[in-house]
Design a protein around this motif. Structure first.
Motif, PDB file in Angstrom:
ATOM      1  N   ILE A 242       9.605  61.105  -9.807  1.00  0.00           N
ATOM      2  CA  ILE A 242       8.550  61.773 -10.110  1.00  0.00           C
ATOM      3  C   ILE A 242       9.452  63.031 -10.512  1.00  0.00           C
ATOM      4  CG2 ILE A 242       6.408  63.374  -9.062  1.00  0.00           C
ATOM      5  CD1 ILE A 242       6.794  60.687  -7.173  1.00  0.00           C
ATOM      6  N   GLU A 243       8.834  63.631 -11.289  1.00  0.00           N
ATOM      7  CA  GLU A 243       9.843  64.993 -11.599  1.00  0.00           C
ATOM      8  C   GLU A 243       8.863  66.189 -11.628  1.00  0.00           C
ATOM      9  OE1 GLU A 243      11.940  64.233 -16.004  1.00  0.00           O
ATOM     10  OE2 GLU A 243      11.281  62.515 -15.177  1.00  0.00           O
ATOM     11  N   SER A 244       9.664  67.170 -11.324  1.00  0.00           N
ATOM     12  CA  SER A 244       8.346  68.777 -10.980  1.00  0.00           C
ATOM     13  C   SER A 244       9.462  70.110 -10.843  1.00  0.00           C
ATOM     14  CB  SER A 244       7.507  68.973  -9.353  1.00  0.00           C
ATOM     15  OG  SER A 244       8.624  68.830  -8.187  1.00  0.00           O
ATOM     16  N   THR A 245       8.627  71.450 -11.304  1.00  0.00           N
ATOM     17  CA  THR A 245       9.720  72.112 -11.736  1.00  0.00           C
ATOM     18  C   THR A 245       8.829  73.566 -11.522  1.00  0.00           C
ATOM     19  OG1 THR A 245      10.725  70.740 -13.410  1.00  0.00           O
ATOM     20  CG2 THR A 245      10.939  73.263 -13.436  1.00  0.00           C
ATOM     21  N   ALA A 246       9.426  73.820  -9.917  1.00  0.00           N
ATOM     22  CA  ALA A 246       9.476  74.798  -9.753  1.00  0.00           C
ATOM     23  C   ALA A 246      10.520  76.543  -9.668  1.00  0.00           C
ATOM     24  CB  ALA A 246       8.350  75.358  -8.778  1.00  0.00           C
ATOM     25  N   ASP A 247      10.067  77.700 -10.536  1.00  0.00           N
ATOM     26  CA  ASP A 247      11.300  79.189  -9.796  1.00  0.00           C
ATOM     27  C   ASP A 247      12.475  78.370 -10.310  1.00  0.00           C
ATOM     28  OD1 ASP A 247       8.925  79.957  -8.731  1.00  0.00           O
ATOM     29  OD2 ASP A 247       9.771  78.671  -6.672  1.00  0.00           O
ATOM     30  N   ALA A 248      12.819  77.343 -11.685  1.00  0.00           N
ATOM     31  CA  ALA A 248      13.669  76.867 -11.743  1.00  0.00           C
ATOM     32  C   ALA A 248      14.650  75.864 -11.501  1.00  0.00           C
ATOM     33  CB  ALA A 248      14.819  78.249 -12.597  1.00  0.00           C
ATOM     34  N   VAL A 249      14.009  75.164 -10.530  1.00  0.00           N
ATOM     35  CA  VAL A 249      14.640  74.159  -9.914  1.00  0.00           C
ATOM     36  C   VAL A 249      13.776  72.881 -10.267  1.00  0.00           C
ATOM     37  CG1 VAL A 249      14.769  73.047  -7.750  1.00  0.00           C
ATOM     38  CG2 VAL A 249      15.792  75.988  -7.798  1.00  0.00           C
ATOM     39  N   ARG A 250      13.742  71.968 -10.967  1.00  0.00           N
ATOM     40  CA  ARG A 250      13.538  70.327 -11.458  1.00  0.00           C
ATOM     41  C   ARG A 250      14.042  69.267 -10.064  1.00  0.00           C
ATOM     42  NH1 ARG A 250      13.022  68.174 -16.072  1.00  0.00           N
ATOM     43  NH2 ARG A 250      12.354  70.309 -16.379  1.00  0.00           N
ATOM     44  N   THR A 251      12.978  68.851  -9.968  1.00  0.00           N
ATOM     45  CA  THR A 251      13.063  68.372  -8.167  1.00  0.00           C
ATOM     46  C   THR A 251      12.797  67.082  -9.119  1.00  0.00           C
ATOM     47  OG1 THR A 251      12.516  69.786  -6.456  1.00  0.00           O
ATOM     48  CG2 THR A 251      12.916  67.429  -5.840  1.00  0.00           C
ATOM     49  N   LEU A 252      13.823  65.626  -8.742  1.00  0.00           N
ATOM     50  CA  LEU A 252      13.517  63.806  -8.772  1.00  0.00           C
ATOM     51  C   LEU A 252      13.226  63.617  -7.539  1.00  0.00           C
ATOM     52  CD1 LEU A 252      16.165  64.132 -11.870  1.00  0.00           C
ATOM     53  CD2 LEU A 252      14.268  64.422 -11.767  1.00  0.00           C
ATOM     54  N   THR A 253      12.282  62.929  -7.303  1.00  0.00           N
ATOM     55  CA  THR A 253      12.264  62.072  -6.611  1.00  0.00           C
ATOM     56  C   THR A 253      11.963  60.452  -6.733  1.00  0.00           C
ATOM     57  OG1 THR A 253      10.941  63.962  -5.421  1.00  0.00           O
ATOM     58  CG2 THR A 253      10.572  61.554  -4.287  1.00  0.00           C
ATOM     59  N   LEU A 254      12.790  59.389  -5.951  1.00  0.00           N
ATOM     60  CA  LEU A 254      12.933  58.159  -6.281  1.00  0.00           C
ATOM     61  C   LEU A 254      11.951  58.125  -5.492  1.00  0.00           C
ATOM     62  CD1 LEU A 254      17.102  57.851  -5.601  1.00  0.00           C
ATOM     63  CD2 LEU A 254      15.946  58.456  -8.060  1.00  0.00           C
ATOM     64  N   ASN A 255      11.234  57.227  -6.360  1.00  0.00           N
ATOM     65  CA  ASN A 255       9.926  56.649  -5.476  1.00  0.00           C
ATOM     66  C   ASN A 255       9.455  55.222  -5.929  1.00  0.00           C
ATOM     67  OD1 ASN A 255       7.450  57.026  -5.333  1.00  0.00           O
ATOM     68  ND2 ASN A 255       6.817  56.961  -7.469  1.00  0.00           N
ATOM     69  N   ARG A 256      10.240  54.665  -5.227  1.00  0.00           N
ATOM     70  CA  ARG A 256       9.865  53.765  -4.425  1.00  0.00           C
ATOM     71  C   ARG A 256      10.253  53.279  -2.864  1.00  0.00           C
ATOM     72  NH1 ARG A 256      13.159  48.470  -5.592  1.00  0.00           N
ATOM     73  NH2 ARG A 256      11.161  47.300  -5.706  1.00  0.00           N
ATOM     74  N   PRO A 257       8.797  53.620  -2.193  1.00  0.00           N
ATOM     75  CA  PRO A 257       8.773  53.805  -0.977  1.00  0.00           C
ATOM     76  C   PRO A 257       9.467  52.706  -0.279  1.00  0.00           C
ATOM     77  CG  PRO A 257       7.198  55.106  -1.884  1.00  0.00           C
ATOM     78  CD  PRO A 257       8.291  54.419  -2.937  1.00  0.00           C
ATOM     79  N   ALA A 258       8.350  51.917  -0.502  1.00  0.00           N
ATOM     80  CA  ALA A 258       7.771  50.008  -0.041  1.00  0.00           C
ATOM     81  C   ALA A 258       9.380  49.982  -0.045  1.00  0.00           C
ATOM     82  CB  ALA A 258       6.705  49.403  -0.556  1.00  0.00           C
ATOM     83  N   ALA A 259      10.650  49.566  -0.951  1.00  0.00           N
ATOM     84  CA  ALA A 259      11.459  49.081  -1.422  1.00  0.00           C
ATOM     85  C   ALA A 259      12.975  50.357  -1.202  1.00  0.00           C
ATOM     86  CB  ALA A 259      11.843  48.598  -2.375  1.00  0.00           C
TER      87      ALA A 259
END
Length: 265
Positions: free
Chosen positions: A7-24
């Motif tokens: 999952i990619e999101s951006t705010a205040d010049a910060v890009r956040t990448l969230t690994l998204n296979r929570p069940a594993a």
């Protein structure tokens, strides 16, 4: 929650990448490798991004390689896969991309970080961990050596004795102990992790990013240099940075007693 693997999101010049296979526990598959590499390339190419946060969805940061993934699972009949090829195809490019990002990287370790997941976090420039998080060099327990840069990172972060203890025994290392021995930057309360990581990334994004990245590069390269060569490298880097906008801006802002506006990347 999105069904994207990263999952990619951006705010205040910060890009956040969230690994998204929570069940594993966000363990790696071929598809997630591709998704993360693509996301890193997009962040690197986006001049509006000045810092990166890497974290995991759910109760874990990353449990390493998914051993059921076709990339590593034995062929029908029990023929083993060439794990060296898996390293060359996926993990080596991932580590090199992460360590060469043109912006500072913060890892926000929100739970277990095991195997390749632990060393992925340690590839970041600054590692924040939730108090309940843990780091496990789980490789020896399945007959392997630390990968994802672990053999290079661990001795440099904590010294040979502790690195061997972590690598040979594969014991769970609580986040507080990881902070105490210098493996990571800082531990924070679980509920504060996400905001603390964003605040840290925003602080980095407001700084002279080009100089921050050059600092990372210089520290890494100096591990293989003698003092004379390291001094020469410092001179080269200062020569480059001294001609850049951010140095001129920093000096001008200091003289005018105002906040600097850094823009180089």
């Amino acid at each position: 929650m999105s069904d994207a693997l990263v999952i990619e999101s951006t705010a205040d010049a910060v890009r956040t990448l969230t690994l998204n296979r929570p069940a594993a526990l966000n363990s790696f598959t071929q598809a997630m490798h591709h998704a993360l590499m693509d996301a890193l390339e997009r962040a690197a190419a986006d001049v509006g991004v000045r810092a990166l946060v890497l974290t995991g969805a759910g109760r874990g940061f990353c449990a390493g390689q998914d051993l059921a993934d076709p990339a590593v699972a034995p062929e029908p009949g029990g023929t083993p896969k060439d794990l060296g090829e898996v390293i060359d195809r996926f993990y080596r490019p991932l580590v090199l991309r992460l360590r060469s990002m043109p912006v500072p990287v913060v890892a926000a370790v929100n739970g277990v970080a095991a195997g390749a997941g632990a060393n992925l976090a340690l590839c970041a420039d600054l590692v924040l961990a939730a108090r309940s998080a843990s780091f496990i060099q789980a490789f020896a327990k399945i007959g392997l050596v630390p990968d994802t840069g672990g053999t290079w990172l661990l001795p440099r972060l904590v010294g040979r004795a502790r690195a061997l203890g972590l690598g040979l025994l594969g014991d769970k290392l609580p986040a507080g102990e990881a902070e105490r021995i210098g493996l990571i930057w800082r531990v924070v309360d679980d509920a504060a992790l996400a905001e603390e990581a964003q605040q840290l990334a925003r602080r980095l994004a407001a700084m002279p990013v080009k100089a921050l990245v050059a600092t990372r590069t210089a520290f890494d390269a100096a591990q293989a240099l003698d003092l004379e060569a390291a001094l020469a490298q410092e001179g080269r880097l200062q020569g480059e940075l001294g001609r850049a906008h951010d140095y001129q801006e920093g000096v001008a802002a200091f003289g005018a007693r105002r906040a600097p506006q850094f823009t180089d990347r």
